[in-house]
Write an enzyme that holds these catalytic residues in place. Structure first.
Site, short mmCIF file in Angstrom:
data_model
loop_
_atom_site.label_atom_id
_atom_site.label_comp_id
_atom_site.label_asym_id
_atom_site.label_seq_id
_atom_site.Cartn_x
_atom_site.Cartn_y
_atom_site.Cartn_z
N ASP A 99 47.68 23.75 10.51
CA ASP A 99 47.02 24.33 9.34
C ASP A 99 47.39 25.81 9.29
OD1 ASP A 99 45.08 24.97 7.33
OD2 ASP A 99 43.79 23.35 8.07
N ASP A 201 46.54 26.51 3.68
CA ASP A 201 45.22 26.81 3.15
C ASP A 201 45.30 27.65 1.87
OD1 ASP A 201 42.30 26.74 4.06
OD2 ASP A 201 42.55 28.90 3.82
N GLU A 265 46.96 23.34 -0.18
CA GLU A 265 45.62 23.26 -0.77
C GLU A 265 45.58 24.15 -2.00
OE1 GLU A 265 40.88 23.95 0.21
OE2 GLU A 265 42.36 25.37 0.92
N HIS A 329 37.08 18.42 5.55
CA HIS A 329 36.06 19.20 6.26
C HIS A 329 35.24 20.10 5.35
CE1 HIS A 329 39.50 21.69 5.60
NE2 HIS A 329 38.83 22.77 5.97
N ASP A 330 35.52 20.05 4.06
CA ASP A 330 34.78 20.89 3.10
C ASP A 330 33.88 20.08 2.18
OD1 ASP A 330 36.09 23.21 4.03
OD2 ASP A 330 37.77 22.92 2.64
C1 GLC Z 1 39.94 26.36 2.66
C2 GLC Z 1 39.46 25.60 3.87
C3 GLC Z 1 38.05 25.97 4.14
C4 GLC Z 1 38.00 27.45 4.45
C5 GLC Z 1 38.62 28.27 3.31
C6 GLC Z 1 38.91 29.68 3.75
O1 GLC Z 1 39.29 25.99 1.52
O2 GLC Z 1 39.62 24.22 3.67
O3 GLC Z 1 37.50 25.24 5.20
O4 GLC Z 1 36.67 27.86 4.65
O5 GLC Z 1 39.86 27.73 2.89
O6 GLC Z 1 39.98 29.72 4.63
#
Ligand code: GLC
Length: 530
Positions: A99, A201, A265, A329-330
């Site tokens: 990641d 990310d 993402e 995980h979100d």
């Molecule tokens: C992304 C991750 C999340 C994190 C955020 C900041 O959305 O999936 O878990 O808190 O980025 O890095």
């Protein structure tokens, strides 16, 4: 023809390392723990694992605040432990994805420490510093995702710095070319070491408005109803012109190695054109797999999902590989959103649509959201905004033993109360379990090229049902899903014999009458045609 890239047929399994398997006995999952359980993943039949961040970090956002991109947090192990995991995974035919968090670092990263040391530090411009407005207030109205302003005042140097998330996660300044080169070097470190790719990310947030204009407020926002995160339309603080060019620079590094994949993402959206735009621009390759979160966002409604799939398939650029994500995980657990029965329908859909599916750890067991009181929250989003992601981060449920077999110590988050029944050991023994459904679907995917390489055709069907075909080289499959809690009959115009390969209840196989296909409540079927 070049050989087909591995990630086009792959199923990716996301591990949240803190919560998957604790090898060291401190209540927090780690790399040796993962390595010790690779046989389980091989048995399950996934192709790749993606690990949420494992790098040194003060853990303000549980690893999404990286203080060193090229080492391992001691909680998770050492670089040697990582190499051992990589070798053991590869030996089992499992790829390993990490990641990458390029948008921001931890405030404890050496780069930020330098940047904040003085206004004339060579790294000052590596982050986003601005003067206060004449009245001392922040430079603009941008809100941080985790509450409050996106700007934090620095007493020493008398300027504000910008952060999309926590104040402890300052955003890097990608308008400075040195920052890009520095980050790309960190990427090369891991690609040289043999990792098969990265999930990147918040990749669309790396560029901010060059004039730092205020974001407009969201006219549809309902105070007290909606997550406060959505009060603003972040049109100036993310996805700015130029972002594609920046992403292309990352992609070039991936492409300079063989067989690596870049997953991105991008903002949560049900607009397929927005997702489609992140694959390619004017012959410039961007992201192999820009995340598609539509199945998380859309109501669990066959028509809405069918319409989305049709639009998504129609706007994808040639050769673009679709993907489907239903949990991470979100976001709350699938079984908690849809119920246990429909979670099985969702599993069949995810693993039979055209594209690369992502499975979040525990979804294969039908894990539900954990049971936590606000006092137990550890996630800053929960503590600051009341919307905690700890519910979907509880320990993986290996067995009915103490701490769900996850750890010999008290886990960092409480195990979900249903672990004595919902766990790997139990579900392996139960021929009708969710785990055996996932496994059976994953076996079918390996055996049937129609599932991994076939075309997808949506077929008209009654309300609350979703029906599609997958065709490849004379192999034809029909997938019929009942989204309702009522039995339904689906009239089909398909002639010839049909053979049920698998249904969501795992209790039916063999010949079936296709002229009037009967589905029970909450039932999905995969049928071989002809
Ligand atoms: C992304 C991750 C999340 C994190 C955020 C900041 O959305 O999936 O878990 O808190 O980025 O890095």
């Amino acid at each position: 023809m070049a050989t087909r890239e591995w990630w086009r047929s792959a199923v990716v399994y996301q591990i949240y390392p803190r919560s998957w398997m604790d090898g060291s006995g401190d209540g927090i999952g780690d790399l040796p723990g993962i390595t010790s359980k690779l046989d389980y993943l091989q048995w399950l039949g996934i192709d790749a694992i993606w690990l949420s961040p494992i790098f040194p970090s003060p853990m303000k956002d549980f690893g999404y605040d990286v203080s060193d991109y090229v080492d391992i947090h001691p909680i998770f192990g050492t670089l040697a432990d990582f190499d051992a995991l990589l070798i053991a995974a590869h030996a089992r035919g499992i790829k390993v994805l990490l990641d990458l968090v390029p948008n921001h670092t931890s405030d404890q990263h050496a780069w930020f420490k330098e940047s904040r040391a003085s206004r004339d530090n060579p790294k000052r411009d590596w982050y986003i510093w601005r003067d206060a407005k004449p009245d001392g207030s922040p430079p603009n109205n941008w809100a941080a995702y985790f509450g409050g302003s996106a700007w934090t005042w620095d007493e020493t140097t008398q300027q504000y710095y910008m952060h999309n998330f926590l104040a402890e996660q300052p955003d890097l300044n990608y308008r400075n070319p040195e920052v890009l080169q520095a980050m790309l070097n960190e990427v090369r470190f891991w690609l040289d070491r043999g990792v098969d790719g990265f999930r990147v990310d918040v990749i669309d947030r790396m560029l901010k408005d060059d004039e730092f204009r205020d974001n407009p407020m969201n006219p549809n926002f309902q105070e007290g109803v909606d997550n406060p995160m959505f009060s603003q339309m972040r049109i100036y603080s993310e996805n700015r012109p130029g972002i594609h060019g920046l992403i292309a620079e990352f992609r070039k590094v991936f492409d300079s190695y063989a067989n690596r994949v870049m997953i991105g993402e991008i903002g949560y959206s049900v607009d397929p054109t927005l997702i489609a735009g992140f694959y390619v621009e004017n012959d410039q390759h961007l992201i192999h797999l820009p995340f598609n979160f539509a199945l998380i966002l859309l109501p669990w409604n066959a028509k809405a999902i069918r319409d989305f799939i049709a639009r998504y398939e129609s706007v994808l650029p040639p050769n673009a590989q679709p993907n489907y994500v239903m949990g991470n995980h979100d976001m709350p657990r699938i079984a908690s959103r849809l119920g246990a029965e429909q979670a099985r329908v969702a599993a069949m859909m995810m693993l039979t649509l055209r594209g690369t599916p992502f499975i979040y750890y525990g979804e294969e067991l039908g894990m539900e959201n954990g049971d936590l009181t606000p006092e137990q929250y550890q996630d800053p989003q929960g503590i600051n905004m009341g919307v905690s992601r700890d519910y979907e981060r509880t320990p993986f449920q290996w067995s009915a033993e103490a701490n769900a077999g996850f750890s010999s110590a008290v886990p960092w988050l409480p195990t979900a109360p249903n672990y004595p029944t919902v766990n790997v050991e139990n579900e392996k023994r139960d021929p009708y379990s969710m785990l055996n459904l996932y496994r059976a679907l994953l076996i079918e995917r390996r055996m049937l090229p129609a599932l991994t390489e076939g075309s997808l055709t949506l077929i008209d069907s009654p309300a609350d049902t979703l029906v599609y075909r997958r065709d490849h080289d004379g192999q034809a499959l029909l997938i019929a899903l009942n989204f309702s809690r009522q039995p339904v009959t689906i009239p089909l115009t398909i002639s010839g014999a049909g053979e049920v390969l698998i249904n969501t209840q795992l209790d039916k196989t063999g010949a079936i009458d296709l002229s009037a296909l009967q589905l029970r409540a909450n039932e999905g079927m995969m049928i071989k045609l002809g």
